[in-house]
Design an enzyme around this catalytic site. Sequence first.
Site, PDB file in Angstrom:
ATOM      1  N   GLU A  65      99.235  43.235  -4.696  1.00 21.82           N
ATOM      2  CA  GLU A  65      99.265  41.912  -4.062  1.00 21.82           C
ATOM      3  C   GLU A  65     100.674  41.395  -3.808  1.00 21.82           C
ATOM      4  OE1 GLU A  65      97.212  42.794  -6.460  1.00 21.82           O
ATOM      5  OE2 GLU A  65      95.197  42.054  -6.014  1.00 21.82           O
ATOM      6  N   GLU A  79      90.186  45.174  -9.328  1.00 21.20           N
ATOM      7  CA  GLU A  79      89.609  44.092 -10.136  1.00 21.20           C
ATOM      8  C   GLU A  79      88.088  44.262 -10.265  1.00 21.20           C
ATOM      9  OE1 GLU A  79      91.677  41.361  -7.533  1.00 21.20           O
ATOM     10  OE2 GLU A  79      92.525  40.345  -9.266  1.00 21.20           O
ATOM     11  N   GLY A  91      91.664  43.598  -5.089  1.00 18.91           N
ATOM     12  CA  GLY A  91      90.305  43.189  -5.467  1.00 18.91           C
ATOM     13  C   GLY A  91      89.414  44.366  -5.820  1.00 18.91           C
ATOM     14  N   ALA A 142      90.761  42.816  -1.257  1.00 24.63           N
ATOM     15  CA  ALA A 142      90.229  41.725  -0.447  1.00 24.63           C
ATOM     16  C   ALA A 142      90.566  42.041   1.008  1.00 24.63           C
ATOM     17  CB  ALA A 142      90.868  40.420  -0.884  1.00 24.63           C
TER      18      ALA A 142
HETATM   19  N1  DAK Z   1      91.708  44.527   4.198  1.00 23.04           N
HETATM   20  C1  DAK Z   1      91.334  44.697   5.497  1.00 23.04           C
HETATM   21  N2  DAK Z   1      91.424  45.867   6.152  1.00 23.04           N
HETATM   22  C2  DAK Z   1      91.918  46.919   5.474  1.00 23.04           C
HETATM   23  C3  DAK Z   1      92.319  46.824   4.120  1.00 23.04           C
HETATM   24  C4  DAK Z   1      92.191  45.553   3.463  1.00 23.04           C
HETATM   25  N3  DAK Z   1      92.486  45.362   2.177  1.00 23.04           N
HETATM   26  N4  DAK Z   1      92.776  48.036   3.724  1.00 23.04           N
HETATM   27  C5  DAK Z   1      92.654  48.849   4.799  1.00 23.04           C
HETATM   28  N5  DAK Z   1      92.132  48.181   5.846  1.00 23.04           N
HETATM   29  C6  DAK Z   1      91.839  48.691   7.193  1.00 23.04           C
HETATM   30  C7  DAK Z   1      93.135  48.948   7.951  1.00 23.04           C
HETATM   31  O1  DAK Z   1      93.605  47.752   8.543  1.00 23.04           O
HETATM   32  C8  DAK Z   1      92.666  49.954   8.979  1.00 23.04           C
HETATM   33  O2  DAK Z   1      91.988  49.265  10.009  1.00 23.04           O
HETATM   34  P1  DAK Z   1      92.204  49.716  11.572  1.00 23.04           P
HETATM   35  O3  DAK Z   1      93.647  49.608  11.806  1.00 23.04           O
HETATM   36  O4  DAK Z   1      91.672  51.131  11.613  1.00 23.04           O
HETATM   37  O5  DAK Z   1      91.347  48.724  12.311  1.00 23.04           O
HETATM   38  C9  DAK Z   1      91.628  50.768   8.206  1.00 23.04           C
HETATM   39  O6  DAK Z   1      91.226  49.962   7.099  1.00 23.04           O
HETATM   40  C10 DAK Z   1      92.203  52.065   7.656  1.00 23.04           C
HETATM   41  O7  DAK Z   1      93.380  51.747   6.914  1.00 23.04           O
HETATM   42  P2  DAK Z   1      94.790  52.488   7.153  1.00 23.04           P
HETATM   43  O8  DAK Z   1      94.906  52.937   8.579  1.00 23.04           O
HETATM   44  O9  DAK Z   1      95.858  51.587   6.619  1.00 23.04           O
HETATM   45  O10 DAK Z   1      94.602  53.775   6.243  1.00 23.04           O
HETATM   46  P3  DAK Z   1      95.744  54.584   5.486  1.00 23.04           P
HETATM   47  O11 DAK Z   1      95.085  55.802   4.947  1.00 23.04           O
HETATM   48  O12 DAK Z   1      96.942  54.753   6.334  1.00 23.04           O
HETATM   49  O13 DAK Z   1      96.168  53.661   4.252  1.00 23.04           O
HETATM   50  C11 DAK Z   1      95.772  52.194   2.336  1.00 23.04           C
HETATM   51  C12 DAK Z   1      95.237  53.371   3.230  1.00 23.04           C
HETATM   52  C13 DAK Z   1      94.650  51.809   1.379  1.00 23.04           C
HETATM   53  C14 DAK Z   1      96.975  52.683   1.543  1.00 23.04           C
HETATM   54  C15 DAK Z   1      96.185  51.049   3.273  1.00 23.04           C
HETATM   55  O14 DAK Z   1      95.073  50.759   4.137  1.00 23.04           O
HETATM   56  C16 DAK Z   1      96.510  49.813   2.507  1.00 23.04           C
HETATM   57  O15 DAK Z   1      97.597  49.692   1.929  1.00 23.04           O
HETATM   58  N6  DAK Z   1      95.590  48.823   2.526  1.00 23.04           N
HETATM   59  C17 DAK Z   1      95.813  47.543   1.922  1.00 23.04           C
HETATM   60  C18 DAK Z   1      95.682  47.666   0.431  1.00 23.04           C
HETATM   61  C19 DAK Z   1      96.007  46.377  -0.253  1.00 23.04           C
HETATM   62  O16 DAK Z   1      97.077  45.809  -0.160  1.00 23.04           O
HETATM   63  N7  DAK Z   1      95.012  45.896  -1.002  1.00 23.04           N
HETATM   64  C20 DAK Z   1      95.125  44.681  -1.739  1.00 23.04           C
HETATM   65  C21 DAK Z   1      94.622  43.605  -0.850  1.00 23.04           C
HETATM   66  S1  DAK Z   1      95.084  42.033  -1.526  1.00 23.04           S
HETATM   67  C22 DAK Z   1      93.226  35.490  -3.831  1.00 23.04           C
HETATM   68  C23 DAK Z   1      92.034  36.140  -3.720  1.00 23.04           C
HETATM   69  C24 DAK Z   1      92.010  37.502  -3.709  1.00 23.04           C
HETATM   70  C25 DAK Z   1      93.174  38.216  -3.790  1.00 23.04           C
HETATM   71  C26 DAK Z   1      94.361  37.559  -3.885  1.00 23.04           C
HETATM   72  C27 DAK Z   1      94.398  36.200  -3.926  1.00 23.04           C
HETATM   73  N8  DAK Z   1      93.214  34.038  -3.810  1.00 23.04           N
HETATM   74  C28 DAK Z   1      92.385  33.428  -2.866  1.00 23.04           C
HETATM   75  C29 DAK Z   1      94.144  33.319  -4.624  1.00 23.04           C
HETATM   76  C30 DAK Z   1      93.107  39.616  -3.689  1.00 23.04           C
HETATM   77  C31 DAK Z   1      94.002  40.240  -2.935  1.00 23.04           C
HETATM   78  C32 DAK Z   1      93.864  41.614  -2.563  1.00 23.04           C
HETATM   79  O17 DAK Z   1      92.975  42.352  -2.895  1.00 23.04           O
END
Ligand code: DAK
Length: 261
Positions: A135, A115, A112, A67
């Site tokens: 998450e 998922e 997400g 997400a």
């Molecule tokens: N959202 C927004 N932007 C993201 C992103 C994300 N999930 N993942 C990466 N980006 C963006 C980064 O901010 C960066 O943007 P700039 O700084 O260039 O503007 C760009 O993509 C490149 O990312 P990185 O510079 O971080 O690239 P790296 O190769 O260093 O790292 C990475 C890649 C995938 C390991 C890292 O980006 C990362 O850890 N990203 C987050 C992954 C993550 O935590 N995903 C899970 C998201 S939480 C709910 C509804 C839904 C959900 C939960 C609750 N309710 C409403 C109850 C779902 C939650 C999720 O999915």
Amino acid sequence: MSFQNITWEVADGVGTLTVNRPKQLNALDVATLTEIGQALELARAEPGQVRAVILTGAGEKAFVAGADIAAMSRLGPAEASDFAALGHRTLDALEALPVVTIAAVNGFALGGGCELAMACDLVYASDKARFGQPEVNLGLIPGFGGTQRLLRRVGLMRAKEMIFSGEVYDAAAARAAGLCLDVVAPEKLLEHARAKARLIASRGPAALALCKKVMQRGADQPLPQALDGERTAFAGLFGGAEAKEGMAAFLEKRPARFPAP
Ligand code: DAK
């Protein structure tokens, strides 16, 4: 219909939906989830044209990195509930699509994104794919069905380990856990998924839709009830043109020409 955050193409009976926000690693915001839902509606509306759907991510790095955290960080509890409901609706629509869906996981499939892949019938991965439910690192829980779909796919203990630790699995570990089927080189992934999709698309569409339905339902039902579902579906096919054509083609030693369902 024109899209901003995804692309949707249909060729040879196979629809390819590509999440297209590579700068944000294809993260899912409201607009992207809405467009995914709209493309799925197009697929559903044209069962004769679209007999299988592939989902993938644009760019070399990510399938879907989850997400959109920037968008999510601005949500209050009521908006978070709406966002989760949109995610559930979209993934439910994907799971309920009457054609076979294939995730071609080309990079990060986190939160997400993992998922989304799990809501597909089949998952193929490149050796660059990374799967995880991180998450808890954000103080959240999986919000698009991950707590439930993951345990059904990989078993309760493995799902608990993935969700509690937030660890990211590489493609080999994901395959061993049952999160994906074949792992191939990145440049071969789409063709691999398309070859499977074309093969599946050549089979009887009504039979495929029923197989998908009874298998999905049956996975959550006691066996006797699930077998009842199979029997009803099996019998129902004998009233339609598809089974008649399939069996006639076999007996006449010719390829079947399945009508659109
Ligand atoms: N959202 C927004 N932007 C993201 C992103 C994300 N999930 N993942 C990466 N980006 C963006 C980064 O901010 C960066 O943007 P700039 O700084 O260039 O503007 C760009 O993509 C490149 O990312 P990185 O510079 O971080 O690239 P790296 O190769 O260093 O790292 C990475 C890649 C995938 C390991 C890292 O980006 C990362 O850890 N990203 C987050 C992954 C993550 O935590 N995903 C899970 C998201 S939480 C709910 C509804 C839904 C959900 C939960 C609750 N309710 C409403 C109850 C779902 C939650 C999720 O999915």
